[in-house]
Write an enzyme that holds these catalytic residues in place. Sequence first.
Site, PDB file in Angstrom:
ATOM      1  N   SER A  23     -12.015 -19.594 -18.034  1.00  0.00           N
ATOM      2  CA  SER A  23     -12.103 -18.180 -18.436  1.00  0.00           C
ATOM      3  C   SER A  23     -10.799 -17.741 -19.133  1.00  0.00           C
ATOM      4  O   SER A  23     -10.817 -17.057 -20.157  1.00  0.00           O
ATOM      5  CB  SER A  23     -12.368 -17.334 -17.184  1.00  0.00           C
ATOM      6  OG  SER A  23     -12.445 -15.977 -17.512  1.00  0.00           O
ATOM      7  N   HIS A  46      -1.373  -8.031 -11.015  1.00  0.00           N
ATOM      8  CA  HIS A  46      -1.424  -9.501 -11.070  1.00  0.00           C
ATOM      9  C   HIS A  46      -0.122 -10.089 -10.522  1.00  0.00           C
ATOM     10  O   HIS A  46       0.103 -11.289 -10.622  1.00  0.00           O
ATOM     11  CB  HIS A  46      -1.560  -9.984 -12.521  1.00  0.00           C
ATOM     12  CG  HIS A  46      -2.913  -9.759 -13.135  1.00  0.00           C
ATOM     13  ND1 HIS A  46      -4.086  -9.883 -12.446  1.00  0.00           N
ATOM     14  CD2 HIS A  46      -3.274  -9.449 -14.415  1.00  0.00           C
ATOM     15  CE1 HIS A  46      -5.109  -9.652 -13.262  1.00  0.00           C
ATOM     16  NE2 HIS A  46      -4.640  -9.382 -14.455  1.00  0.00           N
ATOM     17  N   LYS A  65      -8.290 -13.369 -14.485  1.00  0.00           N
ATOM     18  CA  LYS A  65      -9.618 -13.978 -14.662  1.00  0.00           C
ATOM     19  C   LYS A  65     -10.314 -14.354 -13.358  1.00  0.00           C
ATOM     20  O   LYS A  65     -11.198 -15.211 -13.326  1.00  0.00           O
ATOM     21  CB  LYS A  65      -9.559 -15.224 -15.580  1.00  0.00           C
ATOM     22  CG  LYS A  65      -8.793 -15.058 -16.866  1.00  0.00           C
ATOM     23  CD  LYS A  65      -8.991 -13.730 -17.535  1.00  0.00           C
ATOM     24  CE  LYS A  65     -10.322 -13.560 -18.214  1.00  0.00           C
ATOM     25  NZ  LYS A  65     -10.405 -12.169 -18.788  1.00  0.00           N
TER      26      LYS A  65
HETATM   27  P1  A3P Z   1     -15.853 -15.457 -17.437  1.00  0.00           P
HETATM   28  O1  A3P Z   1     -14.846 -15.538 -18.529  1.00  0.00           O
HETATM   29  O2  A3P Z   1     -15.981 -16.732 -16.681  1.00  0.00           O
HETATM   30  O3  A3P Z   1     -17.175 -14.942 -17.889  1.00  0.00           O
HETATM   31  P2  A3P Z   1     -10.789 -10.521 -14.870  1.00  0.00           P
HETATM   32  O4  A3P Z   1     -11.415  -9.178 -14.787  1.00  0.00           O
HETATM   33  O5  A3P Z   1      -9.983 -10.883 -13.659  1.00  0.00           O
HETATM   34  O6  A3P Z   1     -10.045 -10.704 -16.143  1.00  0.00           O
HETATM   35  O7  A3P Z   1     -11.965 -11.607 -14.848  1.00  0.00           O
HETATM   36  C1  A3P Z   1     -12.849 -11.733 -15.934  1.00  0.00           C
HETATM   37  C2  A3P Z   1     -13.959 -12.671 -15.517  1.00  0.00           C
HETATM   38  O8  A3P Z   1     -14.813 -11.989 -14.569  1.00  0.00           O
HETATM   39  C3  A3P Z   1     -14.841 -13.087 -16.692  1.00  0.00           C
HETATM   40  O9  A3P Z   1     -15.318 -14.398 -16.369  1.00  0.00           O
HETATM   41  C4  A3P Z   1     -15.953 -12.044 -16.584  1.00  0.00           C
HETATM   42  O10 A3P Z   1     -17.136 -12.393 -17.252  1.00  0.00           O
HETATM   43  C5  A3P Z   1     -16.135 -12.010 -15.075  1.00  0.00           C
HETATM   44  N1  A3P Z   1     -16.864 -10.810 -14.610  1.00  0.00           N
HETATM   45  C6  A3P Z   1     -16.551  -9.511 -14.806  1.00  0.00           C
HETATM   46  N2  A3P Z   1     -17.504  -8.721 -14.276  1.00  0.00           N
HETATM   47  C7  A3P Z   1     -18.436  -9.540 -13.725  1.00  0.00           C
HETATM   48  C8  A3P Z   1     -19.677  -9.321 -13.059  1.00  0.00           C
HETATM   49  N3  A3P Z   1     -20.171  -8.111 -12.854  1.00  0.00           N
HETATM   50  N4  A3P Z   1     -20.381 -10.416 -12.638  1.00  0.00           N
HETATM   51  C9  A3P Z   1     -19.916 -11.658 -12.845  1.00  0.00           C
HETATM   52  N5  A3P Z   1     -18.752 -11.927 -13.492  1.00  0.00           N
HETATM   53  C10 A3P Z   1     -18.016 -10.877 -13.929  1.00  0.00           C
END
Ligand code: A3P
Length: 313
Positions: A130, A100, A45
């Site tokens: 998140s 990870h 996240k």
């Molecule tokens: P949120 O749950 O706070 O919205 P991961 O890919 O490591 O699992 O992280 C997911 C998080 O990154 C989520 O956060 C997601 O919305 C955010 N995310 C993914 N792409 C993004 C983008 N282009 N701009 C901003 N946040 C992004």
Amino acid sequence: MARLDVAETFYNIKFPGHMHTQDSLNYAANFKFQDTDTVIVTYPKSGTTWMQEIIIMVLNKGDPTIACSQPNWLRAPWLEQYFFCQLLQASTGPRIITTHLPYHILAPALRDSKAKVVYVARNPKDVAVSYYHFHKMANFLPDPGTFSEFLSDFLEGTVHYGSWFDHVKGWTDHAQNFQKFLYITYEEMCQDLYGSLEKVSRFLQCTLTEEELKISQKHCSFNSMEENIMVNYTLIPQEIMDHSKGKFMRKGKIGDWKNMFTEEQSDVFDAVYSAQMADSSQLFKLEYFESTPKPMITISTPASSSLRNDSTQ
Ligand code: A3P
């Protein structure tokens, strides 16, 4: 392989049994990296999917063909997942590998390679929020209980993938062990996506024109990625990721923790954070994640790499 309720414990850290086995985790820990590999390392996240998208756009010089036709887990597969080997063999072009895994598990395999390592960190309060929401929709993760219960597991480091503190400290404290290491934050990517794309392109030694950077910036925006089925995880069957319970591309904001944490939870978090990060650098004062544009970024050179604060430059 369903194993939705199974947790695989490796080095005392729990991993979702749906995607991990002892064999796959052992394979990852002993993986033979190639010097041409690009490895995205994150705690869950923290912006993993976003960095996968940024890198694919950079390596393809702003051409979105692959990004719009192949799911992210095919073009940048997770090293520790049991189908990694198969996906890697099927992939073409420069290898982008996602992981990870914490430093202490992966370091022996990765340390001496010349693979490029991109480490993305995010304000852990936003990570916790998140991750909590993700637990509700991802059926391969356990029921998180209340936010308060989840938060105490997060602070204790007993959630899946282990402790955020150990992850960030492990990788960044040892950045100098890698020949090519880029440290970047989710917050910087939010505040300056164009600049982050430039930074990644310099690091990968793949120069993009202004036009290519602009196309990539648009493609990697939250709104575009939210619509792109190759990255928004809507291709995953509902019994594994239930989009009726939440969206993977949820909010994409800095500071959403303020909508979730009580004052008391924030104070407890701050106290644990201070204790856990007492011996880490200025870069990891919690305010650092919360300040306005402050590109405190790691730079690596082929000869050596170090974490340094670029904001003074
Ligand atoms: P949120 O749950 O706070 O919205 P991961 O890919 O490591 O699992 O992280 C997911 C998080 O990154 C989520 O956060 C997601 O919305 C955010 N995310 C993914 N792409 C993004 C983008 N282009 N701009 C901003 N946040 C992004």
